[in-house]
Design a protein around this motif. Sequence first.
Motif, PDB file in Angstrom:
ATOM      1  N   PHE A   4       0.842  -1.360   0.126  1.00 24.10           N
ATOM      2  CA  PHE A   4      -0.120  -0.042  -0.030  1.00 24.10           C
ATOM      3  C   PHE A   4       0.803   1.252  -0.053  1.00 24.10           C
ATOM      4  O   PHE A   4       0.571   2.198  -0.862  1.00 24.10           O
ATOM      5  CB  PHE A   4      -0.995  -0.088   1.282  1.00 24.10           C
ATOM      6  CG  PHE A   4      -1.326   1.324   1.751  1.00 24.10           C
ATOM      7  CD1 PHE A   4      -2.342   1.820   1.063  1.00 24.10           C
ATOM      8  CD2 PHE A   4      -0.589   2.154   2.780  1.00 24.10           C
ATOM      9  CE1 PHE A   4      -2.882   3.201   1.384  1.00 24.10           C
ATOM     10  CE2 PHE A   4      -1.106   3.091   3.144  1.00 24.10           C
ATOM     11  CZ  PHE A   4      -2.416   3.799   2.493  1.00 24.10           C
ATOM     12  N   TYR A   5       1.718   1.224   0.773  1.00 23.72           N
ATOM     13  CA  TYR A   5       2.690   2.435   1.115  1.00 23.72           C
ATOM     14  C   TYR A   5       3.518   2.634  -0.341  1.00 23.72           C
ATOM     15  O   TYR A   5       3.444   3.800  -0.869  1.00 23.72           O
ATOM     16  CB  TYR A   5       3.809   2.317   2.022  1.00 23.72           C
ATOM     17  CG  TYR A   5       4.831   3.270   2.051  1.00 23.72           C
ATOM     18  CD1 TYR A   5       4.636   4.593   2.676  1.00 23.72           C
ATOM     19  CD2 TYR A   5       6.197   3.046   1.336  1.00 23.72           C
ATOM     20  CE1 TYR A   5       5.672   5.352   2.808  1.00 23.72           C
ATOM     21  CE2 TYR A   5       6.956   4.184   1.251  1.00 23.72           C
ATOM     22  CZ  TYR A   5       7.125   4.974   2.133  1.00 23.72           C
ATOM     23  OH  TYR A   5       7.961   5.984   2.179  1.00 23.72           O
ATOM     24  N   ALA A   6       3.977   1.669  -0.936  1.00 22.09           N
ATOM     25  CA  ALA A   6       4.713   1.719  -2.299  1.00 22.09           C
ATOM     26  C   ALA A   6       3.706   2.407  -3.326  1.00 22.09           C
ATOM     27  O   ALA A   6       4.209   3.385  -3.982  1.00 22.09           O
ATOM     28  CB  ALA A   6       5.441   0.452  -2.724  1.00 22.09           C
ATOM     29  N   LEU A   7       2.403   1.648  -3.298  1.00 26.98           N
ATOM     30  CA  LEU A   7       1.826   2.298  -4.464  1.00 26.98           C
ATOM     31  C   LEU A   7       1.171   3.596  -4.093  1.00 26.98           C
ATOM     32  O   LEU A   7       1.171   4.621  -5.101  1.00 26.98           O
ATOM     33  CB  LEU A   7       0.355   1.282  -4.467  1.00 26.98           C
ATOM     34  CG  LEU A   7       0.374   0.224  -5.097  1.00 26.98           C
ATOM     35  CD1 LEU A   7      -1.030  -0.796  -4.697  1.00 26.98           C
ATOM     36  CD2 LEU A   7       0.403   0.173  -6.519  1.00 26.98           C
ATOM     37  N   LEU A   8       1.036   3.970  -3.015  1.00 30.30           N
ATOM     38  CA  LEU A   8       0.744   5.195  -2.593  1.00 30.30           C
ATOM     39  C   LEU A   8       1.873   6.411  -3.018  1.00 30.30           C
ATOM     40  O   LEU A   8       1.419   7.636  -3.616  1.00 30.30           O
ATOM     41  CB  LEU A   8       0.277   5.635  -1.081  1.00 30.30           C
ATOM     42  CG  LEU A   8      -0.132   7.061  -0.608  1.00 30.30           C
ATOM     43  CD1 LEU A   8      -1.177   7.512  -1.341  1.00 30.30           C
ATOM     44  CD2 LEU A   8      -0.357   6.779   0.791  1.00 30.30           C
ATOM     45  N   ARG A   9       2.954   6.013  -2.491  1.00 26.25           N
ATOM     46  CA  ARG A   9       4.051   6.902  -2.733  1.00 26.25           C
ATOM     47  C   ARG A   9       4.605   7.253  -4.378  1.00 26.25           C
ATOM     48  O   ARG A   9       4.527   8.016  -4.745  1.00 26.25           O
ATOM     49  CB  ARG A   9       5.473   6.469  -2.121  1.00 26.25           C
ATOM     50  CG  ARG A   9       6.618   7.030  -2.338  1.00 26.25           C
ATOM     51  CD  ARG A   9       6.563   8.419  -1.625  1.00 26.25           C
ATOM     52  NE  ARG A   9       6.843   8.132  -0.261  1.00 26.25           N
ATOM     53  CZ  ARG A   9       6.788   9.305   0.853  1.00 26.25           C
ATOM     54  NH1 ARG A   9       6.264  10.485   0.388  1.00 26.25           N
ATOM     55  NH2 ARG A   9       7.062   9.252   2.106  1.00 26.25           N
ATOM     56  N   PHE A  10       4.668   5.950  -4.934  1.00 25.45           N
ATOM     57  CA  PHE A  10       4.763   6.089  -6.510  1.00 25.45           C
ATOM     58  C   PHE A  10       3.700   6.546  -7.284  1.00 25.45           C
ATOM     59  O   PHE A  10       3.816   7.436  -8.322  1.00 25.45           O
ATOM     60  CB  PHE A  10       5.319   4.560  -6.983  1.00 25.45           C
ATOM     61  CG  PHE A  10       5.574   4.658  -8.461  1.00 25.45           C
ATOM     62  CD1 PHE A  10       6.752   4.908  -8.773  1.00 25.45           C
ATOM     63  CD2 PHE A  10       4.737   4.061  -9.523  1.00 25.45           C
ATOM     64  CE1 PHE A  10       7.045   4.967 -10.141  1.00 25.45           C
ATOM     65  CE2 PHE A  10       5.069   4.004 -10.550  1.00 25.45           C
ATOM     66  CZ  PHE A  10       6.218   4.495 -11.046  1.00 25.45           C
ATOM     67  N   TRP A  11       2.394   6.220  -6.964  1.00 25.91           N
ATOM     68  CA  TRP A  11       1.272   6.811  -7.795  1.00 25.91           C
ATOM     69  C   TRP A  11       1.281   8.341  -7.479  1.00 25.91           C
ATOM     70  O   TRP A  11       0.925   9.046  -8.454  1.00 25.91           O
ATOM     71  CB  TRP A  11       0.195   6.199  -7.129  1.00 25.91           C
ATOM     72  CG  TRP A  11      -1.108   6.484  -7.488  1.00 25.91           C
ATOM     73  CD1 TRP A  11      -2.042   7.652  -7.294  1.00 25.91           C
ATOM     74  CD2 TRP A  11      -1.757   6.250  -8.790  1.00 25.91           C
ATOM     75  NE1 TRP A  11      -3.155   7.810  -8.135  1.00 25.91           N
ATOM     76  CE2 TRP A  11      -3.087   6.806  -9.016  1.00 25.91           C
ATOM     77  CE3 TRP A  11      -1.445   5.188 -10.072  1.00 25.91           C
ATOM     78  CZ2 TRP A  11      -3.800   6.564 -10.141  1.00 25.91           C
ATOM     79  CZ3 TRP A  11      -2.240   5.090 -10.887  1.00 25.91           C
ATOM     80  CH2 TRP A  11      -3.333   5.702 -11.263  1.00 25.91           C
ATOM     81  N   THR A  12       1.376   8.930  -6.404  1.00 23.72           N
ATOM     82  CA  THR A  12       1.260  10.290  -6.280  1.00 23.72           C
ATOM     83  C   THR A  12       2.482  11.279  -6.733  1.00 23.72           C
ATOM     84  O   THR A  12       2.275  11.992  -7.204  1.00 23.72           O
ATOM     85  CB  THR A  12       1.076  10.586  -4.794  1.00 23.72           C
ATOM     86  OG1 THR A  12       2.276  10.105  -3.837  1.00 23.72           O
ATOM     87  CG2 THR A  12      -0.075  10.085  -3.931  1.00 23.72           C
ATOM     88  N   LEU A  13       3.723  10.304  -6.777  1.00 25.48           N
ATOM     89  CA  LEU A  13       4.639  11.221  -7.278  1.00 25.48           C
ATOM     90  C   LEU A  13       4.684  10.979  -8.871  1.00 25.48           C
ATOM     91  O   LEU A  13       4.853  12.066  -9.774  1.00 25.48           O
ATOM     92  CB  LEU A  13       6.173  10.490  -7.017  1.00 25.48           C
ATOM     93  CG  LEU A  13       6.362  10.998  -5.589  1.00 25.48           C
ATOM     94  CD1 LEU A  13       7.742  10.137  -5.246  1.00 25.48           C
ATOM     95  CD2 LEU A  13       6.906  12.380  -5.424  1.00 25.48           C
ATOM     96  N   ALA A  14       4.386   9.896  -9.346  1.00 27.78           N
ATOM     97  CA  ALA A  14       4.403   9.673 -10.995  1.00 27.78           C
ATOM     98  C   ALA A  14       3.166  10.184 -11.632  1.00 27.78           C
ATOM     99  O   ALA A  14       3.288  10.678 -12.800  1.00 27.78           O
ATOM    100  CB  ALA A  14       4.585   8.168 -11.170  1.00 27.78           C
ATOM    101  N   PHE A  15       2.103   9.983 -11.074  1.00 34.15           N
ATOM    102  CA  PHE A  15       0.656  10.138 -11.806  1.00 34.15           C
ATOM    103  C   PHE A  15      -0.606  11.190 -11.172  1.00 34.15           C
ATOM    104  O   PHE A  15      -1.229  11.487 -11.694  1.00 34.15           O
ATOM    105  CB  PHE A  15      -0.223   8.811 -12.331  1.00 34.15           C
ATOM    106  CG  PHE A  15       0.723   7.817 -12.839  1.00 34.15           C
ATOM    107  CD1 PHE A  15       1.130   8.118 -14.253  1.00 34.15           C
ATOM    108  CD2 PHE A  15       1.262   6.778 -12.354  1.00 34.15           C
ATOM    109  CE1 PHE A  15       1.827   7.234 -15.034  1.00 34.15           C
ATOM    110  CE2 PHE A  15       1.948   5.741 -13.227  1.00 34.15           C
ATOM    111  CZ  PHE A  15       2.196   5.879 -14.450  1.00 34.15           C
ATOM    112  N   SER A  16       0.011  11.702 -10.138  1.00 33.42           N
ATOM    113  CA  SER A  16      -1.127  12.455  -9.155  1.00 33.42           C
ATOM    114  C   SER A  16      -1.584  13.587 -10.062  1.00 33.42           C
ATOM    115  O   SER A  16      -2.837  14.006  -9.986  1.00 33.42           O
ATOM    116  CB  SER A  16      -0.224  12.904  -7.831  1.00 33.42           C
ATOM    117  OG  SER A  16      -1.381  13.689  -7.219  1.00 33.42           O
ATOM    118  N   ASP A  17      -0.794  14.360 -10.699  1.00 29.08           N
ATOM    119  CA  ASP A  17      -0.931  15.575 -11.424  1.00 29.08           C
ATOM    120  C   ASP A  17      -1.468  15.123 -12.902  1.00 29.08           C
ATOM    121  O   ASP A  17      -1.667  16.433 -13.768  1.00 29.08           O
ATOM    122  CB  ASP A  17       0.159  16.516 -11.338  1.00 29.08           C
ATOM    123  CG  ASP A  17       0.431  17.096 -10.059  1.00 29.08           C
ATOM    124  OD1 ASP A  17      -0.692  17.151  -9.183  1.00 29.08           O
ATOM    125  OD2 ASP A  17       1.353  17.356  -9.777  1.00 29.08           O
TER     126      ASP A  17
END
Length: 529
Positions: free
Chosen positions: A258-271
């Motif tokens: 969960f942490y890895a998905l949240l961290r990577f997702w928000t950095l790579a695709f959040s915007d």
Amino acid sequence: MDQMQHIAILPILVPFAAVIVNVIFGDHGKSTVRLNVLFSVVQLAVAAMLFLVLAGHDADAMAVYPLGNWPVPFGIVLVADRLASVMVLVTAVLALAALIFAAARWNRNGSNFFPLFHALVMGLSGAFLTGDLFNLFVFFEILLAASYGLVLHGGGRNRVRSALHYVAINLVSSSLFLIGVALIYATTGTLNMADIARVIPLIRPEDRGLFDVGAAVLSVAFLIKAGAWPLHFWLPNTYSSASPAVAALFAIMTKVGFYALLRFWTLAFSDSAGPEFSLGQTMMFVAGIATVAYGSVGALASKALDRLATYVILVSAGTLLLAVSYNAPGVTAGGLYYVVVATLAAGALFLLKDVIDQTLPSEAQILAVSLELYGDEDEEIDEDQEVSPTVPAAATLLSWCFAIIALVMAGLPPLSGFLAKFAMIGAALNAGDTPSAAAWWFTGAIVVSGLFVLIAMVRNGINIFWTSLPDGAVRVRVLEVAPIVGLLILCVLMAVAAGPAMAYLEGAAQFIHASDGYVRNVLGSGGAS
């Protein structure tokens, strides 16, 4: 915070030192147990210090530690923000409780328990603190290697069979992880997560598809770690066959995914507003719904308490996937609050199951709710046998622990499980001008899963506690009950201090979703002070 940058490495150094000491000096009975408990206490103190230091600053405060003083992004960097500090603190709390519980007897069931245990804690802490993808892989492998030994600790046919399945699945997952990392490096030229976020808008159009494939492969590896359906099949047998102390610490393992998905997702695709963002968000949302549904049905079908605990873990994993896929700071804040309480409660449930097995008669664990409920009308029911005529103090304590766990996991008021789910649902319904279809699916999944978990917990509680207790006093070991009580006290305190806790986590969620602050702080950190 320049003078405090070095605290980011301490949660890794303490368990690393514990591994070295245990390997060199070996096991010398009670003195070794005391030494390892001391190491876990120090780890908790270090994690608490990191948490408190960040809590005393603004939400965008970070402790960035470039190892070897190499400039970022060329060297390895450790990054401690509010999200990482919460995960490290939960890991330290759970590790201390599990180690104290194991010290009662479980550490003697096999060799090298303590070095494997601390290696797992080191891998978990490193995974939460690392700032680049390759070292995330390294720490994943450290925690997995240690978990292989811990799953097998104590031997037995069931553990060996489950461990072989667990090892095979995670080898596949690690291979996917490396493939995803290689594709991302090929298109971005970096593995530092902050630098990846900086480079993504600069990727050439002809390379963007390759990057998206790499991100998708990497996400599949994370979903396996998180226990998402249909990639979860390693989890129920592995967790239920492991020793109680190991299973309790494993409650945090799916949260690494969960942490890895949240961290990577928000950095790579959040915007991002492209098709890859919409597709990824939809796939995670569907996986979350499916995982919650599967875990809820599995919990309802479980008659053994350890199996019930594993399916509750799956329900929490699905709930967190839904929170990540929703991509809203308010939902993320509620999800972070839920991570804490669900992990502590699940760990307590694994420990409580073993205490119940030791203290209550085996018939109490397999007896039906009542013969009337299951339709056996011919057999008369002895009224004196339906409910225990006397309830010793120890049995009362165990029943209260079970009730608190049930309330937290089902999400019923007034405890913290309800507050976490209420925060997530409220944020999802208020994310737009009118609630979307996804918000109603999100709400329905959380509410219905809570109902299923409640029914499963109540049924198992009746089977265990609404029967005649053994003659004489029910005796429990203090070393085994104290960690359970401690974890549940923390769950209650999370409800009492819900205001400050949510304020801290809301700041963390806002910072996570505003990735520019993370990128700026990491890339502008220079060398270690």
